[in-house]
Every structure is written in C-alpha cells, then in structure tokens.
Design an enzyme around this catalytic site. Structure first.
Site, PDB file in Angstrom:
ATOM      1  N   SER A   1      -1.666   8.441   7.522  1.00  0.00           N
ATOM      2  CA  SER A   1      -3.098   8.698   7.673  1.00  0.00           C
ATOM      3  C   SER A   1      -3.866   7.414   7.921  1.00  0.00           C
ATOM      4  O   SER A   1      -3.675   6.419   7.226  1.00  0.00           O
ATOM      5  CB  SER A   1      -3.664   9.378   6.421  1.00  0.00           C
TER       6      SER A   1
ATOM      7  N   ASP B   1     -13.888  11.960   8.862  1.00  0.00           N
ATOM      8  CA  ASP B   1     -12.788  11.479   8.022  1.00  0.00           C
ATOM      9  C   ASP B   1     -12.407  10.051   8.417  1.00  0.00           C
ATOM     10  O   ASP B   1     -11.231   9.721   8.583  1.00  0.00           O
ATOM     11  CB  ASP B   1     -11.575  12.403   8.134  1.00  0.00           C
TER      12      ASP B   1
ATOM     13  N   HIS C   1     -10.169   9.860   3.704  1.00  0.00           N
ATOM     14  CA  HIS C   1      -9.421  10.418   2.573  1.00  0.00           C
ATOM     15  C   HIS C   1      -8.391   9.437   2.010  1.00  0.00           C
ATOM     16  O   HIS C   1      -7.907   9.611   0.901  1.00  0.00           O
ATOM     17  CB  HIS C   1      -8.752  11.753   2.951  1.00  0.00           C
TER      18      HIS C   1
END
Length: 488
Positions: free
Chosen positions: A308, A228, A134
């Site tokens: 992230s 992810d 992402h």
C-alpha cells in the site's frame, strides 16, 4: 474490509510501485533519452571492478522487454521507501539513548502499521514522500487527538483566568501542569505520541530483517482522506544524495492491456518489483473515508500486504497510480488490485507540498514561492477544453486554460487582467490561454504549475496569452506572496 458473496474480501494493502507501458507500435521500446542515466550506471563486483550495467545486460542476452523492466527497477527502486509508525512508550533514559544512537532500530513502542511510499520531491532541503492515508492513519489520528487535547487544556486554563480571575487561573494552571508533567505517562516533551519513520533499503542489506538501513523520522504534512493519500516530509534529504524524485506520467492516457510495474515492500521485502497489465479503467472503489474513489486503475500486477502506498509505474518509469486495494479470498494477491489514478494524486498533493515549502521559507526569512492566484484546468477538464481549440497548422501549443482568478491575485489588477474560461448552465466560453510564461513555452496546465514552482514572490514576469480567435498579447505581472492554502 467488505465481503463479496461471503467469499471475496476487499482489502487495503500496502501497494508496490508499478510501471506501465503506453501502447505504441513498438510497445516496450524505451528511448535512450529516457534511460540514459540507467545505461551509464556501473555495477560493482567484489568491490573491485566497475562495469556499465548495459554491458552486463547484453552479456546475459536479455530481451528488450527484460532490459526495460530491469532499467526501470534500477532507477526507480531507490526512491521507494518502507514506511512504519510507532506509538512511543513512556520516556525513559534507556529509550532516549536508543533513539539517539541506533538509527537502525525503531524506538520502543506499539507498532501502528506499515506500508510503502515513494519520493516525489527533493527540490528543497526536505524530502517529500507520497503514501496511502491508511498506511499512517492510526499515527495521524493519535497525533490529532493529542493536538485537540492540548488545545482543550490550554483553553481551560485561559477560561479559568478570564472567568474566575488571575488567582484562580494560576491555581488551575499549576494543577494542570502538575498532572501533565508528572513524568509517569508522557512521551518526550513537545513531541507527538506517534512517530512515522521511513527506511530506504540499501544493496547488501538484509532487507527482510531491516539490515543496516536507518529509520528516518518524518512528519505527516497533510492527508487527503477522500483519495486515501498522505504526504510525508523528512528533513534528512542531505544524507541521501543518491535519492531522486519520481516523476508523474498521465494516468488519463492509459489503455487497457498496457504493461504496468509495481515496486514496493510486500511482507517487508524491500524493493520488490512485479509486473502486470491494465486490466480495466474507470473503476470506483470505496476508500477509507467511506467515499468512492473514482477512475481507479485495475491491474493484475501482484499486490500484497505491505505494498500500500507504493507507486504504479508505466514502462517509462513514470508514476501513473498509487496502489491502494485488492480483492482477494485470502488477503493476498488474487490478480485484482486497484490504484488511485496518478493525475488525481498529483493534482491534490502538489499544492500541499508547495504550501509546506512556503511555510518553511517564511520561517527562515527567505522569499517564498511566487503566487499568480489562478485556478488552472487539469485532467479531464483540460482534455475537453483542448478539443475546442482551433489550432493553426504548424502550431502545436495550446497553453494553460485559466478557469478563475482570485480577488487578491496580481492578475486581478485592471492593467494585468486576462479573460478566463467560464462554464455555466452547460455552456462553456473559452477565455485567454497562457502560452508563454517568463520566456518559456506553456503547452498545458502542468507546464504552468511547474513554471510557478521555480518563481519567487516579487518577481516580474511577462506572459503571452492568446484568445479563441488566435489573437495574442503580452501581459506583465509581478508575482505575489502565497496566501495560506493556495497552490498556484
């Protein structure tokens, strides 16, 4: 985002690397072997005096726990990168000049997102980085649209020639060329519309403002949407001689309460380290692909936007997870963060990296990596199979369990075949295990995968295999050429 009781928000965040400590009798002790390179590091003061880091630590009176965290940050943080992506503006002379001369600034364009990542492989001329999907999702999707559009235009021209003849085909192709190359809305010729960049922070740089660190362009090698996870590659590794690849630990060995560390770039603050514990294991969270990501690690290590894709580390500095999400009422850390398990990341990305290396080798007419053409039991499956092996006293080696052999594998030949472990209708039949490969002992599946990385096609190898009864034999095999989409 998902709402929980109209209050809680499940957020994808840019996660930082965290280091976790396995639970031992002495929980935070780290052997000299694990931190020898840190202990020998020197610190420059005023550019004139160089003092071993450990002498400074001792002078400050740090506890053993503090020394461990400091050392993990010293050795691991240089391998953690800031990642950002840009949708490039239309080509202009000014923009070309800027992108070619000032590497400390991003090219003009629209920002598509940013986060963290970490170097996982530097064994070739390229440097491979792991991050969350992402983090680079918008750039990936923009480039995929460009690829599909180009394929459509090329097929349109070919079909016009095939259906209406060469004369009409030439007219159609000239028209398409004129529309696509009018110079008013295109990025640089041959390039994708979106570009991903990584930045290694440097001591003394103003990290919050980007400082003097250069932005290095990189390519999206491949993505694993279900986890992810994305793999990036930059060809600038030769300009980064001090960068080392982080190593994986075993996320399956983690225990609740174990200490963890996260390093990343929350809010753009490079190489920020936070600590916490394993709050829970086996969590299932919904990823960006809409599927549940199983066996995630829950931690209370502070994770914020910008973290992230960063690594979650144990106290040995080994990657045990990739930070990916938080649950929060505000969008910032509330002490509930989640990381994709390192075992799953390793299993799904190592093959991507090795296949990309092979493509590079073939393009330069070099011999590629050797191929054995087998599937190896890893993770929870390997753990289950190991419990069924009767190990003789004093024999600590169990070996690699082979679960299948490709029809084109060198081991598919009658003179080289081995018996595989099979599972059918709830029944498991143990086959032969590889306990030595090319003179090196093999204790588990990862050992075999690691051995194959250093082998080239055409290399002749002797393997020692053992069956369930403990009978051993030697098998000779010549490694083949890696087909597309294969990793072992």
């Amino acid at each position: 985002m998902m709402s929980f009781g109209n209050m809680l928000i499940l957020c994808c965040v840019l996660t930082t690397t965290s280091a976790f400590q396995p639970v031992h009798i002495q929980p935070h002790s780290v052997s000299k072997t694990n931190i020898i390179s840190l202990n020998e590091a020197s610190t420059s003061i005023d550019g004139r005096i160089s003092i071993p880091s450990t002498e400074l630590d001792d002078a400050l009176g740090l506890t053993q726990d503090e020394k461990t965290v400091v050392n993990v940050h010293r050795i691991c943080s240089p391998s953690v990168v800031y990642i950002t992506s840009v949708l490039k503006s239309p080509t202009s002379t000014t923009n070309k000049l800027q992108s070619n001369t000032d590497k400390t600034r991003l090219p003009r364009g629209t920002a598509l997102g940013s986060g963290s990542g970490f170097v996982i492989d530097t064994t070739s001329s390229s440097c491979y980085v792991i991050t969350n999907y992402h983090v680079i999702q918008r750039a990936y999707e923009a480039n995929q649209m460009k690829t599909r559009y180009d394929a459509f235009v090329n097929n349109l021209g070919k079909n016009a020639t095939r259906i209406y003849g060469e004369q009409v085909g030439r007219v159609v192709n000239r028209t398409l060329d004129s529309l696509l190359n009018d110079g008013t809305s295109q990025t640089e010729e041959g390039s994708m519309p979106a570009q991903v960049f990584i930045r290694f922070g440097s001591d003394g740089d103003d990290s919050n403002q980007g400082g003097k660190a250069s932005y290095l362009p990189c390519e999206i090698v491949d993505v694993v949407k279900e986890l992810d996870v994305a793999v990036l590659r930059t060809n600038a590794s030769t300009a980064l001689p001090g960068v080392r690849a982080l190593t994986y630990g075993h996320s399956s060995d983690l225990l609740v309460g174990q200490t963890l560390l996260a390093i990343g770039n929350p809010f753009g603050l490079d190489r920020t380290i936070t600590s916490g514990i394993v709050s829970a294991l086996g969590r299932s969270v919904t990823g960006v692909a809409g599927n549940p990501i199983k066996n995630c690690i829950q931690t209370d290590a502070s994770i914020n936007p910008g973290n992230s894709g960063g690594p979650l580390l144990n106290m040995k500095g080994e990657v045990v997870g990739v930070n990916t999400m938080i649950i929060s009422t505000s969008g910032s850390s509330a002490g509930i963060g989640f990381a994709v398990p390192g075992d799953a990341v390793r299993e799904n990305t190592e093959g991507i990296i090795e296949t990309d290396k092979d493509r590079s080798n073939y393009s330069m007419n070099r011999k590629g990596r050797g191929w054995l053409g087998v599937d190896v039991a890893l993770g929870s499956l390997e753990t289950t199979l190991r419990k069924r092996v009767n190990v003789k006293d004093g024999d600590l080696s169990v070996g690699a369990f082979i679960t299948s052999i490709a029809s084109t594998s060198p081991l598919a030949k009658p003179e080289s075949t081995i018996h595989v472990t099979t599972m059918s209708n709830g029944t498991t039949k143990l086959g032969e295990r590889i306990i030595n490969f090319g003179g090196n002992d093999i204790t588990n599946g990862f050992d075999l995968v690691k051995e194959l990385k250093g082998r080239v096609e055409g290399e002749q190898i002797s393997m020692t295999v053992v069956n369930e009864d403990g009978d051993r034999r030697i098998v000779y095999v010549t490694l083949g050429k890696v087909p597309a989409c294969n990793s072992q």
